[in-house]
Scaffold this motif. Structure first.
Motif, PDB file in Angstrom:
ATOM      1  N   LYS A 191       0.818  -1.210   0.000  1.00 48.77           N
ATOM      2  CA  LYS A 191       0.000   0.000   0.000  1.00 48.77           C
ATOM      3  C   LYS A 191       0.852   1.261   0.000  1.00 48.77           C
ATOM      4  O   LYS A 191       0.525   2.238  -0.666  1.00 48.77           O
ATOM      5  CB  LYS A 191      -0.939   0.000   1.201  1.00 48.77           C
ATOM      6  N   ASN A 192       1.952   1.256   0.760  1.00 49.85           N
ATOM      7  CA  ASN A 192       2.800   2.451   0.803  1.00 49.85           C
ATOM      8  C   ASN A 192       3.324   2.798  -0.572  1.00 49.85           C
ATOM      9  O   ASN A 192       3.378   3.975  -0.968  1.00 49.85           O
ATOM     10  CB  ASN A 192       3.965   2.234   1.776  1.00 49.85           C
ATOM     11  N   GLN A 211       0.421   4.100  -2.781  1.00 48.56           N
ATOM     12  CA  GLN A 211       0.054   5.477  -2.456  1.00 48.56           C
ATOM     13  C   GLN A 211       0.999   6.485  -3.088  1.00 48.56           C
ATOM     14  O   GLN A 211       0.598   7.587  -3.446  1.00 48.56           O
ATOM     15  CB  GLN A 211       0.037   5.663  -0.935  1.00 48.56           C
ATOM     16  N   TYR A 240      -4.152   6.446  -7.001  1.00 51.97           N
ATOM     17  CA  TYR A 240      -3.923   7.033  -5.682  1.00 51.97           C
ATOM     18  C   TYR A 240      -3.600   8.520  -5.765  1.00 51.97           C
ATOM     19  O   TYR A 240      -3.341   9.157  -4.738  1.00 51.97           O
ATOM     20  CB  TYR A 240      -2.811   6.281  -4.959  1.00 51.97           C
ATOM     21  N   VAL A 292      -8.472  10.235  -2.799  1.00 52.24           N
ATOM     22  CA  VAL A 292      -7.437   9.452  -2.127  1.00 52.24           C
ATOM     23  C   VAL A 292      -6.366  10.368  -1.544  1.00 52.24           C
ATOM     24  O   VAL A 292      -5.935  10.194  -0.409  1.00 52.24           O
ATOM     25  CB  VAL A 292      -6.808   8.423  -3.088  1.00 52.24           C
ATOM     26  N   THR A 293      -5.929  11.362  -2.323  1.00 49.78           N
ATOM     27  CA  THR A 293      -4.889  12.259  -1.813  1.00 49.78           C
ATOM     28  C   THR A 293      -5.384  13.083  -0.634  1.00 49.78           C
ATOM     29  O   THR A 293      -4.612  13.426   0.262  1.00 49.78           O
ATOM     30  CB  THR A 293      -4.404  13.215  -2.920  1.00 49.78           C
ATOM     31  N   ASP A 302      -7.843   9.594   1.612  1.00 46.82           N
ATOM     32  CA  ASP A 302      -7.433   8.188   1.625  1.00 46.82           C
ATOM     33  C   ASP A 302      -8.646   7.269   1.480  1.00 46.82           C
ATOM     34  O   ASP A 302      -8.769   6.260   2.177  1.00 46.82           O
ATOM     35  CB  ASP A 302      -6.666   7.874   2.918  1.00 46.82           C
TER      36      ASP A 302
END
Length: 659
Positions: free
Chosen positions: A495-496, A499, A505, A510-511, A514
């Motif tokens: 996920k990191n 992102q 993302y 999302v920014t 999330d």
């Protein structure tokens, strides 16, 4: 008797206080917002804050699934007081933005808003010092933008200690003193430029871009080309003192000789150690080269046209994998083994955020694309195998088929069919001599929409069925039919990493919050449509996109809303006869697809239906007709239909999503 009267009197007073407090207890979000508005000045932009039944239609309110969660009061000329005590009553408030207004004075006590994830105060007139405890208790805060104000003093320690901070922009203030040690190691956005900071840059920030620290005359250390002056150590000072206070006797000469010998040995040992480390790094770098029979040249960004001439045998590296063989997911695409792939002649197609991509020509076999992925440890081996089989079972004329995969714990390799005409990005932004006509671009976007729709049908429970839709992940076959690639990888990607680099993302929802949803991939489709029509490279794909026009959707919207000009469309398709009206329709579709508001954004079915209706030439019965410049709305579109907005603070901070 008097005692009883006093008791009754006190009860009466308490009762009256309760009655007076009752109207504000349990107020609705609408009532709270109207009270908050009463503290503002120049609030004409909020005149539609009236009908609570349509709360999510109020200016500046952010909603998801018709539920309020944020305020985006930007570019409204607002002033007055930001009453945080009133905002505290908004229990669902997670984002607050007043960028580009006229608020002034010290920063309000936003630490009372403990649920806040995003705080945007850029380009106002705030001033003064920010106390060290101003961000204490804000453990959910991910994004802080205070740029373009008059803040001074040192950077507050509580800000540096925020555990989830990803984006920080403090440029254009008067912050001074040393930069504190930040708890985060690696930011998506980090900008301290144009302040009055001084002293050494902490080691934890040495990998940030040098532009993040520019125009701070007192700063030194990496990544700046301004090394810090290191004072002499205590032992050297003492030694020098000994030699300066004593004569040139034999004893001192012996000591001097011993010191010189020791220092020489230390220097020699340091040089040998440095050479050894460089040798190890060089060897490790060579071992980290592509797995198939090729070797990268020394350039950091290999050209797509670079062909590799020297083969290297990495069969030993493959044998270290868990199964040591290619796992084919399509019965109709076999016919070669791992060793055939190792011996294949190959060339570099590109190097991106996940790893490198290579074209391999298997002897007496097919031409394939091998993609290297280093950030796929989100699931176990069994889950990974099952997901690959699911991807391999997908069959659609606009999906680049997955042929096989190779599994290692540290990294994975996916083998796809080859797109003969390269990527869409290479034709729009590269040096390719082929000009894409309007009819070809229309065919491409129709194929992209169909392929995306198929993914939505195959993965109905996934918010991001593609997850990484952009022009470099749209391959073109011999007849310029589009083939989507790198689809369906979100569930197995860290996920990191997702992102920071995956296209979906970078969407507003999302920014800022999330919260990817079923319309997030449609935002990517909208950006792709605008890119296809304008020929401009979207800074949305970049990790540190900055500047007024860094977001393609913002630029298109500003041009269309202010005045219709030929700047919108790519000059290579502006000469198309009888197609301007259809281009305008597609532009409108693209703007609806990348609407900032998720509620107003089209879903995939509506987007596909509208795209399928487009034709190469304008029809006589079409409601959209192309007219002269400067008259947008006579084309059959209202201002509301074309209206969409992107938060300024978000528009210039979208992160690197290259290849």
């Amino acid at each position: 008797m008097m005692t009883h009267k006093r008791a009754y009197y006190c009860i009466f007073i308490l009762f009256m206080l309760f009655i007076n407090l009752e109207p504000t207890f349990g107020d609705t979000n609408g009532q709270i917002l109207i009270r908050f508005k009463s503290f503002l000045s120049n609030a004409n932009a909020l005149n539609n804050w009236v009908d609570e039944a349509n709360l999510c239609n109020w200016a500046g309110l952010l909603c998801t699934n018709n539920k309020f969660h944020g305020l985006r009061l930007e570019n409204m000329g607002l002033g007055g007081k930001i009453d945080v005590d009133t905002l505290v009553e908004l229990t669902d408030l997670v984002s607050f933005s007043v960028n580009n207004n006229t608020f002034e004075g010290p920063m309000p006590e936003f630490k009372k808003l403990v649920k806040l994830r995003g705080l945007f105060l850029s380009n106002n007139k705030f001033s003064g010092e920010i106390s060290d405890d101003s961000f204490e208790g804000m453990g959910n805060l991910k994004r802080v933008f205070l740029a373009g104000n008059g803040f001074n003093g040192h950077i507050p320690l509580s800000l540096a200690k925020l555990p989830r901070l990803l984006d920080l922009d403090l440029h254009g203030n008067s912050f001074g003193g040393n930069i504190p040690e930040f708890q985060q190691n690696g930011f998506r956005v980090f900008d301290l430029s144009n302040n009055q900071l001084e002293g050494p840059i902490p080691n934890s920030l040495s990998n940030e871009p040098s532009t993040s620290f520019s125009a701070n005359k007192g700063l030194c250390g990496k990544p700046l080309n301004n090394p810090c002056n290191i004072p002499p150590t205590k032992s050297i000072v003492q030694t020098n003192s000994v030699f300066s206070t004593q004569g040139n006797g034999k004893k001192n000469k012996k000591i001097l000789i011993v010191v010189i010998v020791v220092v020489s040995m230390v220097v020699l040992a340091s040089i040998l150690a440095l050479l050894f480390i460089q040798s190890r790094q060089r060897r490790r770098s060579e071992q980290d080269q592509p797995i198939i029979g090729l070797q990268l040249n020394s350039e950091s960004n290999p050209s797509p046209s670079v062909k590799v001439t020297k083969s290297i045998d990495l069969a030993g590296d493959f044998s270290k994998g868990e199964n040591g063989e290619l796992n084919f997911v399509r019965e109709d695409k076999g016919g070669f083994e791992l060793q055939d792939l190792l011996r294949a002649s190959a060339e570099v197609l590109g190097s991106g955020s996940f790893g490198s991509t290579y074209k391999a020509i298997v002897l007496n076999g097919p031409t394939v694309v091998v993609k290297r992925f280093r950030h796929m440890n989100n699931v176990g081996k069994q889950e990974f195998f099952e997901h690959m089989k699911k991807l391999g079972s997908l069959t659609h004329p606009n999906l680049l088929p997955l042929i096989a995969f190779y599994y290692k714990k540290e990294e994975k390799f996916l083998v796809y069919d080859f797109g003969e005409n390269g990527s869409l990005a290479s034709h729009l932004h590269g040096r390719n001599s082929i000009v894409l006509t309007w009819s070809t671009r229309l065919k491409i976007i129709k194929g992209v929409a169909r392929g995306l729709a198929h993914l939505y049908k195959e993965f109905p429970k996934q918010n991001l069925p593609h997850g990484h839709l952009k022009s470099s992940n749209v391959m073109l076959n011999i007849s310029f039919e589009p083939l989507l690639t790198e689809y369906g990888l979100v569930p197995i990607t860290n996920k990191n990493h997702a992102q920071q680099f995956m296209a979906s993302y970078k969407s507003p929802e999302v920014t800022h919050f999330d919260r990817p949803n079923e319309k997030t991939d449609i935002w990517c489709l909208g950006i792709l449509i605008l890119e296809l029509l304008t020929g401009k490279f979207p800074a949305n794909y970049l990790r540190h996109g900055k500047g007024e026009n860094s977001d393609l959707a913002t630029w298109v919207n500003s041009v269309v809303r202010e005045e219709w000009t030929g700047e919108v469309f790519d000059k290579n398709i502006m000469g198309t006869r009888n197609g301007e009206g259809e281009m305008l329709k597609l532009l409108r579709i693209g703007m609806y697809c990348c609407e900032w508001s998720v509620e107003r954004r089209w879903d995939w079915k509506e987007a596909l239906d509208k795209i399928e209706e487009l034709k190469e030439n304008d029809g006589e019965d079409e409601s959209f007709s192309y007219v002269s410049e400067g008259d947008l709305y006579s084309r059959g579109a209202t201002e509301d239909e074309f209206s969409f907005s992107v938060t300024d603070s978000q528009a210039d901070k979208f992160g690197n999503v290259t290849g």
